[in-house]
Design an enzyme around this catalytic site. Structure first.
Site, PDB file in Angstrom:
ATOM      1  N   THR A 151       0.808  -1.223   0.000  1.00 41.03           N
ATOM      2  CA  THR A 151       0.000   0.000   0.000  1.00 41.03           C
ATOM      3  C   THR A 151       0.838   1.267   0.000  1.00 41.03           C
ATOM      4  O   THR A 151       0.278   2.366  -0.029  1.00 41.03           O
ATOM      5  CB  THR A 151      -0.942   0.012   1.213  1.00 41.03           C
ATOM      6  OG1 THR A 151      -0.205  -0.266   2.407  1.00 41.03           O
ATOM      7  CG2 THR A 151      -2.032  -1.048   1.052  1.00 41.03           C
ATOM      8  N   LYS A 153       3.752   2.117   2.213  1.00 43.79           N
ATOM      9  CA  LYS A 153       4.263   2.654   3.484  1.00 43.79           C
ATOM     10  C   LYS A 153       5.700   3.156   3.331  1.00 43.79           C
ATOM     11  O   LYS A 153       6.031   4.257   3.762  1.00 43.79           O
ATOM     12  CB  LYS A 153       4.187   1.562   4.553  1.00 43.79           C
ATOM     13  CG  LYS A 153       2.776   1.060   4.823  1.00 43.79           C
ATOM     14  CD  LYS A 153       2.754   0.020   5.914  1.00 43.79           C
ATOM     15  CE  LYS A 153       3.376  -1.287   5.483  1.00 43.79           C
ATOM     16  NZ  LYS A 153       2.620  -1.945   4.400  1.00 43.79           N
ATOM     17  N   THR A 154       6.547   2.359   2.703  1.00 39.89           N
ATOM     18  CA  THR A 154       7.935   2.775   2.503  1.00 39.89           C
ATOM     19  C   THR A 154       8.022   3.970   1.566  1.00 39.89           C
ATOM     20  O   THR A 154       8.824   4.887   1.778  1.00 39.89           O
ATOM     21  CB  THR A 154       8.752   1.599   1.938  1.00 39.89           C
ATOM     22  OG1 THR A 154       8.605   0.469   2.801  1.00 39.89           O
ATOM     23  CG2 THR A 154      10.215   1.959   1.825  1.00 39.89           C
ATOM     24  N   GLU A 376     -19.909 -21.286 -14.812  1.00 39.67           N
ATOM     25  CA  GLU A 376     -19.674 -19.841 -14.712  1.00 39.67           C
ATOM     26  C   GLU A 376     -20.946 -19.047 -15.018  1.00 39.67           C
ATOM     27  O   GLU A 376     -21.160 -17.972 -14.457  1.00 39.67           O
ATOM     28  CB  GLU A 376     -18.551 -19.427 -15.665  1.00 39.67           C
ATOM     29  CG  GLU A 376     -17.212 -20.096 -15.385  1.00 39.67           C
ATOM     30  CD  GLU A 376     -16.693 -19.801 -13.996  1.00 39.67           C
ATOM     31  OE1 GLU A 376     -17.073 -18.749 -13.431  1.00 39.67           O
ATOM     32  OE2 GLU A 376     -15.917 -20.616 -13.458  1.00 39.67           O
ATOM     33  N   HIS A 379     -22.891 -18.672 -11.815  1.00 37.85           N
ATOM     34  CA  HIS A 379     -22.372 -17.565 -10.994  1.00 37.85           C
ATOM     35  C   HIS A 379     -22.864 -16.225 -11.530  1.00 37.85           C
ATOM     36  O   HIS A 379     -23.270 -15.340 -10.766  1.00 37.85           O
ATOM     37  CB  HIS A 379     -20.838 -17.587 -11.012  1.00 37.85           C
ATOM     38  CG  HIS A 379     -20.229 -18.678 -10.191  1.00 37.85           C
ATOM     39  ND1 HIS A 379     -20.529 -18.870  -8.862  1.00 37.85           N
ATOM     40  CD2 HIS A 379     -19.317 -19.643 -10.508  1.00 37.85           C
ATOM     41  CE1 HIS A 379     -19.828 -19.892  -8.403  1.00 37.85           C
ATOM     42  NE2 HIS A 379     -19.096 -20.391  -9.389  1.00 37.85           N
TER      43      HIS A 379
END
Length: 600
Positions: A151, A153-154, A376, A379
């Protein structure tokens, strides 16, 4: 032994068994010959040892010296100028030069406006400390940046250093922990000494949970003692005597819940900044940042509009996922010899990030392909006609990844609470594939393709009953859900309660199965339409579903994709018609009232 005798100017070599025996026999021979004692042959000895024997004698000493030298080089990071083993207590933090190394600014960080606003005070204080100090304010000691992986942070910490234009020390939490006792504490002291020498400065400790876990929970083994000593030294450096220097400590972690309470209190980490996955607006800003360096095709819409569409198509993506999508699109374009990155490249990149690489070598038989298509389609129909289900974005029957023979992608809204009807609709939508197989192929011919769906609904139902208190029989109690009962050796409930939980979970799933069966039986023709279109095209999108079934029968449930489609159609309708060449007839209007949209 091989003595040498010199007789008459010549050398004679012979071997003897023993020195004592040789001397005794020599004396006896000379006595028998009557040689006087002063004329007898003298015997002298000279020791001759080879170089190999010397090396063999000093081998253990040399080996021990070599091992010490190797450990010294390894402890010193492999550099002879770093002090060797005597520098093992020195900090390994890397200092970034404020003028050359840290070039990231807040404009390069998108999707976290609240976090940037929260951390801007650190930048203002480091730039103009006198403005705050004259009012009696103290600089915040530090901030914890927590959130899911990827996300940013660094990146936010580096942008803070770039905006403040101060030295930036970056170190990982695991670099404080060594097998030598006292090394962690020594490195913490050295790190803060370097930061104070270059104050004002910023120290960023990534993955601080490596040394900052709560103390005294798992006994007092040696490794745990060393980690606790390192944590104690960090606590002292952050809030002890002599903390008037302008040094800000930023720390990043994915697990703020395991950190020690003494580390999290005000005075050490004053700010707890949570960086979550971005919403649609945040993803749009991140895409605009990463689309800038790319060479985009001229056929694509303008950057702002295209970034908005990509943001809509990537729900739940983090900043790292978005950067990966942009990079994968460029790689896909280069792989296919495109002059510029086209929309199809972004389409393939998003699918690859979500469900993996397309498996062209995995060919399905006609029966398997038909089964996957109806699975599918089940769904898709459940998601289309259930009010609280996530609306369908794309459905495919192309095998991808390790075990996915087909997939249905939905567009979940940015929802923070989940009600009981929403959870029940989600369970029914997940059961749609299994129920569709039962309806069209018979209950005796169901396949193993629904295994993952069954695991998901069992987990959801257990959480609803045992954790969220959504069952009237069990009542409003919480046993921690599946995670608590799985991590502990002892379940937090009795055997009788466990039997009751199992019965209620089964009852919830059986009721959802019956409800899904009734829904798909009612819309059996729609399932067949979607399945046949899937068999024909292999991939269908939201636009295909609208053309096939019309809009969802819930006008108040329009999501970001519906709004984007409506706005795009409005823009195309309001666009001026193309200029006609003189003398050419006016073309006849298209049969379809709406122009075909680009599909992604």
């Amino acid at each position: 032994m091989y003595p040498t005798a010199v007789v008459g100017g010549g050398d004679y070599h012979f071997s003897i068994g023993s020195v004592e025996a040789f001397e005794r026999k020599l004396d006896e021979a000379q006595r028998e010959l009557g040689i006087p004692s002063h004329e007898r042959i003298p015997v002298a000895y000279h020791d001759e040892v080879s170089a190999f024997s010397y090396l063999l004698n000093f081998g253990p000493t040399l080996l021990f010296a070599g091992v010490l030298f190797y450990l010294s080089r390894r402890a010193g990071g492999g550099s002879s100028s770093s002090g060797g083993i005597f520098s093992i207590g020195k900090s390994r933090a890397k200092m970034f030069n404020k003028d050359t190394d840290v070039k990231v600014k807040f404009k390069d960080v998108a999707g976290m406006d609240e976090a940037k606003q929260e951390i801007m005070e650190f930048v203002s204080f480091l730039k103009e400390p006198a403005r705050y100090e004259k009012l009696g304010a103290k600089i915040p000691r530090g901030a914890i940046l927590s959130g899911p992986p990827g996300t940013g942070k660094t990146l936010l910490a580096k942008a803070t250093a770039g905006e403040a234009n101060v030295p930036f020390f970056s170190v990982s939490g695991s670099e404080f922990v060594e097998m030598f006792v006292g090394v962690g504490s020594s490195r913490v002291r050295d790190l803060f000494a370097s930061a104070k020498k270059n104050a004002p400065s910023i120290v960023f400790i990534d993955e601080i949970d490596a040394i900052g876990k709560a103390r005294g929970k798992r006994g007092s083994l040696g490794g745990n003692d060393e980690r606790e000593n390192t944590l104690n030294q960090l606590l002292v450096e952050m809030d002890g005597f002599g903390t008037q220097e302008h040094v800000v400590v930023l720390a990043g972690t994915n697990r703020p819940d395991v950190l020690d309470s003494a580390l999290m209190r005000p005075g050490r980490f004053d700010r707890h900044i949570t960086i979550d996955r971005p919403d649609v607006g945040g993803r749009k800003g991140i895409f605009k940042v990463h689309l800038g360096p790319l060479k985009l095709s001229k056929n694509l819409p303008e950057t702002d509009t295209f970034a908005e569409k990509l943001a809509v198509l990537t729900p739940g993506f983090s900043g790292a996922d978005i950067a990966n999508v942009c990079n994968e699109s460029a790689l896909h374009a280069a792989r296919n010899s495109h002059e510029a990155i086209e929309e199809s490249d972004f389409e393939s990149a998003i699918e690859r990030v979500i469900v993996g690489l397309e498996r062209k070598s995995r060919l399905l038989s006609p029966d398997e392909k038909k089964t996957v298509a109806y699975h599918e389609a089940g769904h898709a129909i459940c998601g289309w006609f259930l009010e609280h289900a996530d609306p369908l974005l794309k459905v495919s029957i192309i095998p991808r990844g390790v075990g996915a023979l087909g997939y249905a992608q939905y567009l979940p809204p940015d929802r923070y609470l989940l009600s009981t009807p929403q959870m029940l609709d989600r369970i029914c939508m997940t059961l749609g594939g299994r129920v569709s197989e039962e309806i069209f192929f018979g209950a005796e011919n169901i396949t193993t393709g629904a295994q993952d769906d069954l695991q998901k609904i069992t987990r959801m139902a257990f959480e609803a009953v045992a954790n969220y208190g959504m069952n009237t029989v069990v009542g409003p109690v919480s046993y921690g859900g599946a995670q608590a009962s799985g991590e502990s050796w002892q379940k937090p409930f009795s055997e009788k309660t466990g039997e009751m939980l199992d019965a209620e979970v089964r009852k919830m799933i059986v009721n959802a199965h019956q409800r899904t069966t009734d829904l798909l039986t009612k819309h059996k023709e729609d399932v067949e339409k979607v399945a046949k279109l899937l068999l024909e095209k292999e991939v269908i999108t939201r636009e295909d579903m609208i053309d096939l079934l019309g809009h969802r029968p819930f006008a108040n449930r329009k999501d970001a994709m519906d709004k984007w489609l409506d706005e795009n159609r409005s823009r195309e309708r309001s666009a001026p018609p193309p200029l006609e060449a003189p003398g050419e007839p006016t073309p006849a209007p298209a049969a379809s009232p709406l122009p075909e949209q680009p599909r992604l």
